[in-house]
Design a protein around this motif. Structure first.
Motif, mmCIF file in Angstrom:
data_model
loop_
_atom_site.group_PDB
_atom_site.id
_atom_site.type_symbol
_atom_site.label_atom_id
_atom_site.label_comp_id
_atom_site.label_asym_id
_atom_site.label_seq_id
_atom_site.Cartn_x
_atom_site.Cartn_y
_atom_site.Cartn_z
ATOM 1 N N ARG A 129 102.137 111.206 -38.967
ATOM 2 C CA ARG A 129 101.801 110.265 -40.257
ATOM 3 C C ARG A 129 103.094 109.463 -39.960
ATOM 4 N NH1 ARG A 129 100.652 106.139 -41.209
ATOM 5 N NH2 ARG A 129 99.580 105.952 -43.190
ATOM 6 N N ILE A 130 103.954 110.161 -40.427
ATOM 7 C CA ILE A 130 105.886 109.869 -40.578
ATOM 8 C C ILE A 130 105.389 109.075 -39.386
ATOM 9 C CG2 ILE A 130 107.460 110.370 -40.605
ATOM 10 C CD1 ILE A 130 107.010 112.878 -41.643
ATOM 11 N N ARG A 131 105.476 109.143 -38.252
ATOM 12 C CA ARG A 131 105.449 108.374 -36.951
ATOM 13 C C ARG A 131 104.765 107.380 -37.181
ATOM 14 N NH1 ARG A 131 104.417 108.344 -30.804
ATOM 15 N NH2 ARG A 131 106.647 107.674 -29.990
ATOM 16 N N ASP A 132 103.763 107.180 -37.425
ATOM 17 C CA ASP A 132 102.927 105.801 -37.876
ATOM 18 C C ASP A 132 103.711 105.104 -38.748
ATOM 19 O OD1 ASP A 132 101.326 106.869 -36.135
ATOM 20 O OD2 ASP A 132 99.697 107.665 -37.617
ATOM 21 N N ILE A 133 103.985 105.157 -39.678
ATOM 22 C CA ILE A 133 104.656 104.237 -40.916
ATOM 23 C C ILE A 133 106.252 104.098 -40.444
ATOM 24 C CG2 ILE A 133 105.815 105.149 -42.566
ATOM 25 C CD1 ILE A 133 104.198 106.811 -44.398
ATOM 26 N N LEU A 134 106.433 104.682 -39.048
ATOM 27 C CA LEU A 134 108.203 104.359 -39.542
ATOM 28 C C LEU A 134 107.360 102.731 -38.477
ATOM 29 C CD1 LEU A 134 109.789 107.860 -37.698
ATOM 30 C CD2 LEU A 134 110.533 105.714 -39.857
ATOM 31 N N LYS A 135 106.597 103.212 -37.314
ATOM 32 C CA LYS A 135 106.088 101.978 -36.548
ATOM 33 C C LYS A 135 105.841 100.620 -37.143
ATOM 34 C CE LYS A 135 104.267 104.227 -32.305
ATOM 35 N NZ LYS A 135 103.559 105.135 -31.483
ATOM 36 N N GLU A 136 105.507 101.666 -38.694
ATOM 37 C CA GLU A 136 104.523 99.913 -39.752
ATOM 38 C C GLU A 136 105.002 99.251 -39.911
ATOM 39 O OE1 GLU A 136 102.329 102.349 -42.356
ATOM 40 O OE2 GLU A 136 101.094 102.817 -40.832
ATOM 41 N N GLY A 137 106.298 99.767 -39.869
ATOM 42 C CA GLY A 137 107.529 99.188 -40.557
ATOM 43 C C GLY A 137 108.266 99.130 -42.127
ATOM 44 N N SER A 138 107.142 99.884 -43.338
ATOM 45 C CA SER A 138 106.825 99.373 -44.187
ATOM 46 C C SER A 138 108.261 100.317 -45.074
ATOM 47 C CB SER A 138 105.498 99.900 -44.722
ATOM 48 O OG SER A 138 105.767 101.145 -44.462
ATOM 49 N N LEU A 139 108.793 100.556 -44.627
ATOM 50 C CA LEU A 139 110.240 101.490 -45.080
ATOM 51 C C LEU A 139 111.307 100.847 -45.007
ATOM 52 C CD1 LEU A 139 109.945 105.060 -43.689
ATOM 53 C CD2 LEU A 139 109.343 104.151 -45.586
ATOM 54 N N GLY A 140 110.701 99.446 -44.055
ATOM 55 C CA GLY A 140 111.863 98.704 -44.013
ATOM 56 C C GLY A 140 113.418 99.362 -42.665
ATOM 57 N N THR A 141 114.270 98.792 -42.240
ATOM 58 C CA THR A 141 115.296 99.275 -41.631
ATOM 59 C C THR A 141 115.614 101.142 -42.722
ATOM 60 O OG1 THR A 141 116.655 97.304 -41.303
ATOM 61 C CG2 THR A 141 117.893 99.445 -40.763
ATOM 62 N N VAL A 142 115.503 101.863 -41.373
ATOM 63 C CA VAL A 142 115.680 103.485 -42.251
ATOM 64 C C VAL A 142 117.349 103.099 -41.694
ATOM 65 C CG1 VAL A 142 115.282 105.798 -41.319
ATOM 66 C CG2 VAL A 142 113.347 104.358 -41.619
ATOM 67 N N VAL A 143 117.524 103.265 -43.034
ATOM 68 C CA VAL A 143 119.832 103.563 -42.513
ATOM 69 C C VAL A 143 119.890 105.238 -42.199
ATOM 70 C CG1 VAL A 143 120.060 101.819 -43.366
ATOM 71 C CG2 VAL A 143 119.752 103.831 -44.601
ATOM 72 N N ARG A 144 119.285 105.753 -42.844
ATOM 73 C CA ARG A 144 119.840 107.678 -42.290
ATOM 74 C C ARG A 144 118.793 108.353 -42.430
ATOM 75 N NH1 ARG A 144 120.114 110.636 -46.893
ATOM 76 N NH2 ARG A 144 120.502 109.624 -49.304
ATOM 77 N N THR A 145 118.469 109.584 -42.261
ATOM 78 C CA THR A 145 117.891 110.945 -42.058
ATOM 79 C C THR A 145 118.202 111.744 -42.194
ATOM 80 O OG1 THR A 145 115.932 109.402 -40.355
ATOM 81 C CG2 THR A 145 115.719 111.312 -40.816
ATOM 82 N N GLN A 146 117.937 112.801 -43.093
ATOM 83 C CA GLN A 146 118.017 114.071 -43.196
ATOM 84 C C GLN A 146 117.316 115.335 -43.033
ATOM 85 O OE1 GLN A 146 120.841 114.811 -46.048
ATOM 86 N NE2 GLN A 146 119.526 116.409 -46.754
ATOM 87 N N LEU A 147 117.525 115.500 -42.342
ATOM 88 C CA LEU A 147 116.492 117.193 -41.382
ATOM 89 C C LEU A 147 116.749 118.135 -41.982
ATOM 90 C CD1 LEU A 147 115.506 115.912 -38.057
ATOM 91 C CD2 LEU A 147 114.486 115.029 -40.180
ATOM 92 N N ARG A 241 111.857 123.710 -45.217
ATOM 93 C CA ARG A 241 111.664 122.210 -44.002
ATOM 94 C C ARG A 241 111.258 120.988 -44.583
ATOM 95 N NH1 ARG A 241 110.214 125.102 -38.727
ATOM 96 N NH2 ARG A 241 111.700 123.473 -37.723
ATOM 97 N N ARG A 242 112.283 120.391 -45.026
ATOM 98 C CA ARG A 242 112.251 119.097 -45.876
ATOM 99 C C ARG A 242 113.401 118.164 -44.994
ATOM 100 N NH1 ARG A 242 114.274 116.275 -49.816
ATOM 101 N NH2 ARG A 242 113.485 116.084 -51.613
ATOM 102 N N TYR A 243 112.319 116.612 -45.150
ATOM 103 C CA TYR A 243 113.419 116.052 -44.091
ATOM 104 C C TYR A 243 113.017 114.932 -45.244
ATOM 105 C CZ TYR A 243 111.557 118.425 -40.588
ATOM 106 O OH TYR A 243 110.894 119.483 -39.596
ATOM 107 N N GLU A 244 114.303 113.729 -44.807
ATOM 108 C CA GLU A 244 114.263 112.681 -45.952
ATOM 109 C C GLU A 244 114.540 111.597 -45.504
ATOM 110 O OE1 GLU A 244 116.570 111.084 -50.759
ATOM 111 O OE2 GLU A 244 116.800 112.553 -48.535
ATOM 112 N N LEU A 245 113.407 110.677 -44.722
ATOM 113 C CA LEU A 245 114.033 109.620 -44.567
ATOM 114 C C LEU A 245 114.558 107.673 -45.270
ATOM 115 C CD1 LEU A 245 111.540 110.936 -42.619
ATOM 116 C CD2 LEU A 245 111.603 109.564 -40.633
ATOM 117 N N VAL A 246 115.551 106.976 -45.277
ATOM 118 C CA VAL A 246 115.391 106.184 -46.391
ATOM 119 C C VAL A 246 115.505 104.834 -45.663
ATOM 120 C CG1 VAL A 246 117.445 105.559 -47.685
ATOM 121 C CG2 VAL A 246 116.713 108.133 -47.256
ATOM 122 N N GLY A 247 114.956 104.225 -45.788
ATOM 123 C CA GLY A 247 114.619 102.795 -46.059
ATOM 124 C C GLY A 247 115.160 102.088 -46.951
#
Length: 325
Positions: A129-147, A241-247
């Motif tokens: 689902r995260i990959r799908d959301i990234l493809k949709e572009g609704s986060l805008g430009t993802v500037v940083r990600t923390q895994l 296990r926690r991920y943050e994708l900031v757009g």
């Protein structure tokens, strides 16, 4: 269907149990030193042999390689030479020399049988689902990600003294950078390739191991965002296990422990429905194995073949080099 199993430790046993559940008619042959039988072999009515070439009569339809990662080449080489499809536990290999040798071996033998590298998080519905959301572009430009990923190593495999596990030995592929390679794989799956890798690591805790127990890695693309930080350890007393994708339009926060995926906007937070099995790690192993065996049956390529898996290995190798290992 006949399955050759090479390595029946905790993860190898899990694969055997999943194959039995998914494809009950499967015949098993275990390749083991001195052909030692045990309860698992008896439960599967498995043939147990000590020599690889004994496994070829009759020929297996596929193999599962679940030995320590540092020993993978010993198992992979005869499989490729015999043109046997294989499911290879992650990471594919742990040395650049093995990466190069494996690529040569595949080319020289014109190997085309389905292969799969066991990064099963790709089959977790919430991760998809995260990959799908990234493809949709609704986060805008993802500037940083923390895994972030961590777990107290002695709690990981409770039936085994952690000091005797491959995780404790860097020569067998232990240490957090290789052992927790899923995060490197997801970074590539979501964002593509990374050219620049830096970071720091060390053996900082009281754990009695000969490998790094903590690492913070920074990944940067050749051009443009995102910057990706991977924090990993064997020390967290509660598994994390926690991920943050900031757009610039919204932020995604995925938390395996909380079993949540949240999309945080300027004015509201949306809880994203990921389905009943969206955070079911056990199910992701079954789904990955089903995918591989179906590809074997149909002679189709898998979604993560060994060639792709080697790219994740090389990213982890860059990380190890970047931290001085």
């Amino acid at each position: 269907m006949r399955a050759l199993i090479i390595g029946t430790g905790s993860i190898g046993t899990r694969h055997v149990e999943n194959i039995r559940e998914l494809f009950p008619e499967t015949e098993f042959v275990f390749l083991r030193r001195e052909a030692v039988r045990d309860a698992l072999a008896d439960a599967c009515r498995a043939e147990v042999v000590a020599n690889f070439y004994e496994t070829l009569q009759p020929r297996p339809d596929f193999a599962v390689v679940a030995t320590p990662s540092g020993l993978h080449m010993d198992a992979i080489t005869p499989l490729i030479e015999a043109a046997i499809p294989f499911y290879l536990e992650k990471p594919a290999v742990t040395r650049q020399s093995d990466v190069d040798a494996l690529r040569r071996l595949l080319k020289e033998n014109k190997f085309s049988g389905p292969t799969f590298v066991g990064c099963n998080l790709r089959f977790l519905e919430s991760i998809v689902r995260i990959r799908d959301i990234l493809k949709e572009g609704s986060l805008g430009t993802v500037v940083r990600t923390q895994l972030t990923v961590g777990q107290w190593l002695p709690d990981w495999r409770k039936a085994q003294d952690y000091r005797q596990s491959y995780s404790a030995r860097s020569d067998l592929g232990g240490g957090v950078i290789f052992d927790l390679i899923h995060e490197f794989d997801l970074a590539r799956w979501w964002f593509g390739e990374f050219e620049h890798v830096t970071g720091h690591s060390g053996k900082f805790s009281m754990l009695d191991i000969d490998a790094e127990d903590t690492a913070t890695i920074l990944l940067k693309k050749k051009e443009g965002p995102p910057l990706v930080t991977i924090n990993m350890d064997y020390v967290s007393r509660q598994p994390v296990r926690r991920y943050e994708l900031v757009g610039d339009r919204a932020t995604l926060v995925w938390d395996l422990g909380e079993r949540t995926l949240k999309k945080i906007g300027a004015r509201e937070t949306e809880i994203i429905d990921c389905g009943v099995s969206g955070f079911d790690m056990v199910d992701s192993y079954r789904t990955a194995m089903r995918h591989f065996i179906q590809c074997v049956e149909t002679l189709q390529p898998t979604c993560l073949d060994v060639t792709d898996g080697l790219k994740t290995t090389e990213l982890a190798l860059k990380a190890r080099l970047g931290v001085g290992l």
